[in-house]
Design a protein around this motif. Structure first.
Motif, PDB file in Angstrom:
ATOM      1  N   GLY A 136      84.236 -43.525 -73.209  1.00  0.00           N
ATOM      2  CA  GLY A 136      82.942 -43.901 -72.644  1.00  0.00           C
ATOM      3  C   GLY A 136      83.013 -44.469 -71.245  1.00  0.00           C
ATOM      4  O   GLY A 136      81.974 -44.758 -70.644  1.00  0.00           O
ATOM      5  N   ALA A 137      84.198 -44.626 -70.698  1.00  0.00           N
ATOM      6  CA  ALA A 137      84.350 -45.258 -69.386  1.00  0.00           C
ATOM      7  C   ALA A 137      84.002 -44.283 -68.267  1.00  0.00           C
ATOM      8  O   ALA A 137      84.250 -43.087 -68.370  1.00  0.00           O
ATOM      9  CB  ALA A 137      85.773 -45.770 -69.212  1.00  0.00           C
ATOM     10  N   SER A 138      83.442 -44.814 -67.182  1.00  0.00           N
ATOM     11  CA  SER A 138      83.161 -44.004 -66.000  1.00  0.00           C
ATOM     12  C   SER A 138      83.986 -44.531 -64.834  1.00  0.00           C
ATOM     13  O   SER A 138      84.461 -45.664 -64.848  1.00  0.00           O
ATOM     14  CB  SER A 138      81.675 -44.050 -65.648  1.00  0.00           C
ATOM     15  N   ALA A 139      84.158 -43.680 -63.814  1.00  0.00           N
ATOM     16  CA  ALA A 139      84.994 -44.051 -62.668  1.00  0.00           C
ATOM     17  C   ALA A 139      84.250 -43.835 -61.362  1.00  0.00           C
ATOM     18  O   ALA A 139      83.598 -42.805 -61.173  1.00  0.00           O
ATOM     19  CB  ALA A 139      86.279 -43.233 -62.673  1.00  0.00           C
ATOM     20  N   LEU A 140      84.332 -44.822 -60.469  1.00  0.00           N
ATOM     21  CA  LEU A 140      83.848 -44.678 -59.107  1.00  0.00           C
ATOM     22  C   LEU A 140      85.041 -44.318 -58.247  1.00  0.00           C
ATOM     23  O   LEU A 140      86.017 -45.076 -58.188  1.00  0.00           O
ATOM     24  CB  LEU A 140      83.208 -45.977 -58.624  1.00  0.00           C
ATOM     25  N   VAL A 141      84.994 -43.151 -57.597  1.00  0.00           N
ATOM     26  CA  VAL A 141      86.158 -42.605 -56.901  1.00  0.00           C
ATOM     27  C   VAL A 141      85.891 -42.535 -55.399  1.00  0.00           C
ATOM     28  O   VAL A 141      84.799 -42.143 -54.966  1.00  0.00           O
ATOM     29  CB  VAL A 141      86.503 -41.197 -57.435  1.00  0.00           C
ATOM     30  N   GLY A 142      86.889 -42.925 -54.615  1.00  0.00           N
ATOM     31  CA  GLY A 142      86.837 -42.774 -53.177  1.00  0.00           C
ATOM     32  C   GLY A 142      88.023 -41.949 -52.723  1.00  0.00           C
ATOM     33  O   GLY A 142      89.161 -42.417 -52.783  1.00  0.00           O
ATOM     34  N   GLU A 219      81.627 -42.021 -46.670  1.00  0.00           N
ATOM     35  CA  GLU A 219      81.573 -43.426 -46.278  1.00  0.00           C
ATOM     36  C   GLU A 219      82.490 -43.601 -45.076  1.00  0.00           C
ATOM     37  O   GLU A 219      83.719 -43.602 -45.214  1.00  0.00           O
ATOM     38  CB  GLU A 219      82.025 -44.326 -47.422  1.00  0.00           C
ATOM     39  N   SER A 220      81.889 -43.724 -43.893  1.00  0.00           N
ATOM     40  CA  SER A 220      82.680 -43.812 -42.665  1.00  0.00           C
ATOM     41  C   SER A 220      82.791 -45.242 -42.148  1.00  0.00           C
ATOM     42  O   SER A 220      83.332 -45.472 -41.065  1.00  0.00           O
ATOM     43  CB  SER A 220      82.068 -42.917 -41.580  1.00  0.00           C
ATOM     44  N   SER A 221      82.279 -46.214 -42.914  1.00  0.00           N
ATOM     45  CA  SER A 221      82.368 -47.611 -42.490  1.00  0.00           C
ATOM     46  C   SER A 221      83.672 -48.253 -42.940  1.00  0.00           C
ATOM     47  O   SER A 221      84.005 -49.358 -42.517  1.00  0.00           O
ATOM     48  CB  SER A 221      81.184 -48.407 -43.059  1.00  0.00           C
ATOM     49  N   SER A 222      84.402 -47.575 -43.825  1.00  0.00           N
ATOM     50  CA  SER A 222      85.659 -48.122 -44.329  1.00  0.00           C
ATOM     51  C   SER A 222      86.831 -47.469 -43.602  1.00  0.00           C
ATOM     52  O   SER A 222      86.671 -46.486 -42.881  1.00  0.00           O
ATOM     53  CB  SER A 222      85.779 -47.865 -45.834  1.00  0.00           C
ATOM     54  N   SER A 223      88.001 -48.020 -43.807  1.00  0.00           N
ATOM     55  CA  SER A 223      89.217 -47.413 -43.265  1.00  0.00           C
ATOM     56  C   SER A 223      90.248 -47.343 -44.388  1.00  0.00           C
ATOM     57  O   SER A 223      90.656 -48.364 -44.927  1.00  0.00           O
ATOM     58  CB  SER A 223      89.769 -48.247 -42.114  1.00  0.00           C
ATOM     59  N   PRO A 224      90.684 -46.148 -44.773  1.00  0.00           N
ATOM     60  CA  PRO A 224      90.269 -44.855 -44.209  1.00  0.00           C
ATOM     61  C   PRO A 224      88.866 -44.463 -44.648  1.00  0.00           C
ATOM     62  O   PRO A 224      88.313 -45.044 -45.567  1.00  0.00           O
ATOM     63  CB  PRO A 224      91.303 -43.892 -44.811  1.00  0.00           C
ATOM     64  N   TRP A 225      88.292 -43.475 -43.932  1.00  0.00           N
ATOM     65  CA  TRP A 225      87.036 -42.897 -44.395  1.00  0.00           C
ATOM     66  C   TRP A 225      87.250 -42.336 -45.791  1.00  0.00           C
ATOM     67  O   TRP A 225      88.344 -41.901 -46.146  1.00  0.00           O
ATOM     68  CB  TRP A 225      86.604 -41.766 -43.478  1.00  0.00           C
ATOM     69  N   ARG A 226      86.179 -42.294 -46.575  1.00  0.00           N
ATOM     70  CA  ARG A 226      86.284 -41.772 -47.933  1.00  0.00           C
ATOM     71  C   ARG A 226      85.059 -40.944 -48.298  1.00  0.00           C
ATOM     72  O   ARG A 226      83.967 -41.204 -47.808  1.00  0.00           O
ATOM     73  CB  ARG A 226      86.410 -42.915 -48.959  1.00  0.00           C
ATOM     74  N   VAL A 227      85.282 -39.982 -49.163  1.00  0.00           N
ATOM     75  CA  VAL A 227      84.177 -39.290 -49.826  1.00  0.00           C
ATOM     76  C   VAL A 227      84.041 -39.943 -51.194  1.00  0.00           C
ATOM     77  O   VAL A 227      84.985 -39.928 -51.994  1.00  0.00           O
ATOM     78  CB  VAL A 227      84.435 -37.781 -49.965  1.00  0.00           C
ATOM     79  N   LYS A 228      82.878 -40.543 -51.447  1.00  0.00           N
ATOM     80  CA  LYS A 228      82.687 -41.307 -52.675  1.00  0.00           C
ATOM     81  C   LYS A 228      81.960 -40.462 -53.719  1.00  0.00           C
ATOM     82  O   LYS A 228      81.038 -39.721 -53.398  1.00  0.00           O
ATOM     83  CB  LYS A 228      81.902 -42.585 -52.390  1.00  0.00           C
ATOM     84  N   LEU A 229      82.387 -40.600 -54.947  1.00  0.00           N
ATOM     85  CA  LEU A 229      81.758 -39.885 -56.046  1.00  0.00           C
ATOM     86  C   LEU A 229      81.893 -40.686 -57.325  1.00  0.00           C
ATOM     87  O   LEU A 229      82.716 -41.599 -57.425  1.00  0.00           O
ATOM     88  CB  LEU A 229      82.376 -38.496 -56.227  1.00  0.00           C
ATOM     89  N   ARG A 230      81.059 -40.338 -58.282  1.00  0.00           N
ATOM     90  CA  ARG A 230      81.093 -40.997 -59.583  1.00  0.00           C
ATOM     91  C   ARG A 230      81.418 -39.959 -60.649  1.00  0.00           C
ATOM     92  O   ARG A 230      80.785 -38.900 -60.707  1.00  0.00           O
ATOM     93  CB  ARG A 230      79.752 -41.671 -59.884  1.00  0.00           C
ATOM     94  N   LEU A 231      82.433 -40.248 -61.453  1.00  0.00           N
ATOM     95  CA  LEU A 231      82.827 -39.349 -62.529  1.00  0.00           C
ATOM     96  C   LEU A 231      82.406 -39.956 -63.864  1.00  0.00           C
ATOM     97  O   LEU A 231      82.731 -41.112 -64.160  1.00  0.00           O
ATOM     98  CB  LEU A 231      84.343 -39.123 -62.525  1.00  0.00           C
ATOM     99  N   SER A 232      81.673 -39.175 -64.654  1.00  0.00           N
ATOM    100  CA  SER A 232      81.256 -39.628 -65.977  1.00  0.00           C
ATOM    101  C   SER A 232      82.285 -39.183 -67.007  1.00  0.00           C
ATOM    102  O   SER A 232      82.528 -37.981 -67.165  1.00  0.00           O
ATOM    103  CB  SER A 232      79.876 -39.056 -66.327  1.00  0.00           C
ATOM    104  N   HIS A 233      82.889 -40.142 -67.655  1.00  0.00           N
ATOM    105  CA  HIS A 233      83.839 -39.884 -68.726  1.00  0.00           C
ATOM    106  C   HIS A 233      84.952 -38.914 -68.302  1.00  0.00           C
ATOM    107  O   HIS A 233      85.175 -37.899 -68.959  1.00  0.00           O
ATOM    108  CB  HIS A 233      83.120 -39.328 -69.961  1.00  0.00           C
TER     109      HIS A 233
END
Length: 244
Positions: A136-142, A219-233
């Motif tokens: 049931g866990a989800s992940a926020l990925v950068g 997300e270009s405000s962080s270093s390094p830049w990242r493409v952020k996504l959310r993975l469900s399960h």
């Protein structure tokens, strides 16, 4: 990484150390602190790099989801499902620095998450294995943007440059360096979306949804830049971000 190599590397290489454990303390000149029988050469408090390398370089760390606060600012009214999510949710967000590969795992929330990644100037690939973590866990990925793209906002300026994100080999997101998102302070001009790869946005969105992925964006405000996504399960997925 530079600090770890300098300070903790020094402790490992020092001829008078165990060359396998870390000290309780040292002076600025590199000599032992606490010159008594109480000086520890295998001190648990000196193992900060273990957490730093796991949470930030490898990039796995637990994260608390947003819970509804009660009137007093506490969480006494959190539901059982909220508490469970609090223990199992996590972030995957590597910081490669000058490394080209990393592999490791983290056990938490009644399970284990494994991660392996490789970085080149124009590509970042990661393999996430959460098959031993609660379903049931989800992940926020950068996903770190490759240096070829992040070092210069207008790389390959003579034609449109592309960032492409693939999940298990399927293209699920892309962005051009001519887009407003890439240059938030300028309007995109002289760019036709049909100049890009022959993959319709709606097709990509459908593929992403079918695989339980929500692409949040660049997300270009962080270093390094990242493409952020959310993975469900997520269970066992491969992500590849390429700069073209």
């Amino acid at each position: 990484l530079a600090l770890i190599r300098t300070q903790w590397g020094y402790m490992l290489k020092h001829p008078n150390s165990t060359q396998s454990t870390f000290w309780e303390g040292m002076h600025a000149d590199g000599s032992f602190a606490f010159q008594t029988i109480y000086m520890s050469h295998a001190h648990g408090w000196a193992t900060g790099p273990a957490a730093a390398l796991t949470h930030h370089v490898l990039g796995i760390r637990p994260v608390a989801p947003t819970l509804h606060q009660d009137g007093g600012g506490g969480f006494e009214n959190a539901t059982e499902s909220d508490t469970l999510a609090l223990q199992q949710a996590y972030v995957v967000s590597p910081s490669p620095a000058d490394l080209t590969a990393c592999e490791g795992s983290l056990s938490f929330g009644g399970g284990r998450v494994e991660l392996q990644w490789e970085a080149t100037p124009n590509r970042f690939v990661m393999a996430l294995n959460a098959s031993a973590h609660p379903a049931g866990a989800s992940a926020l990925v950068g996903v770190p943007v490759p240096p070829m793209a992040a070092a210069n906002k207008s790389w390959n300026d003579s034609k449109a440059g592309w960032l492409e994100l693939r999940l298990d080999g399927d293209l699920v997101w892309r962005m051009t360096n001519k887009s407003p998102e890439w240059h938030p302070d300028h309007r995109a001009t002289d760019y036709d979306a049909t100049d890009g790869p022959e993959n319709d946005e709606e097709i990509m969105a459908t593929k992403a949804k079918s695989k339980g992925i929500e692409v949040i964006g660049l997300e270009s405000s962080s270093s390094p830049w990242r493409v952020k996504l959310r993975l469900s399960h997520p269970r066992h997925v491969s992500l590849e971000l390429t700069a073209r």
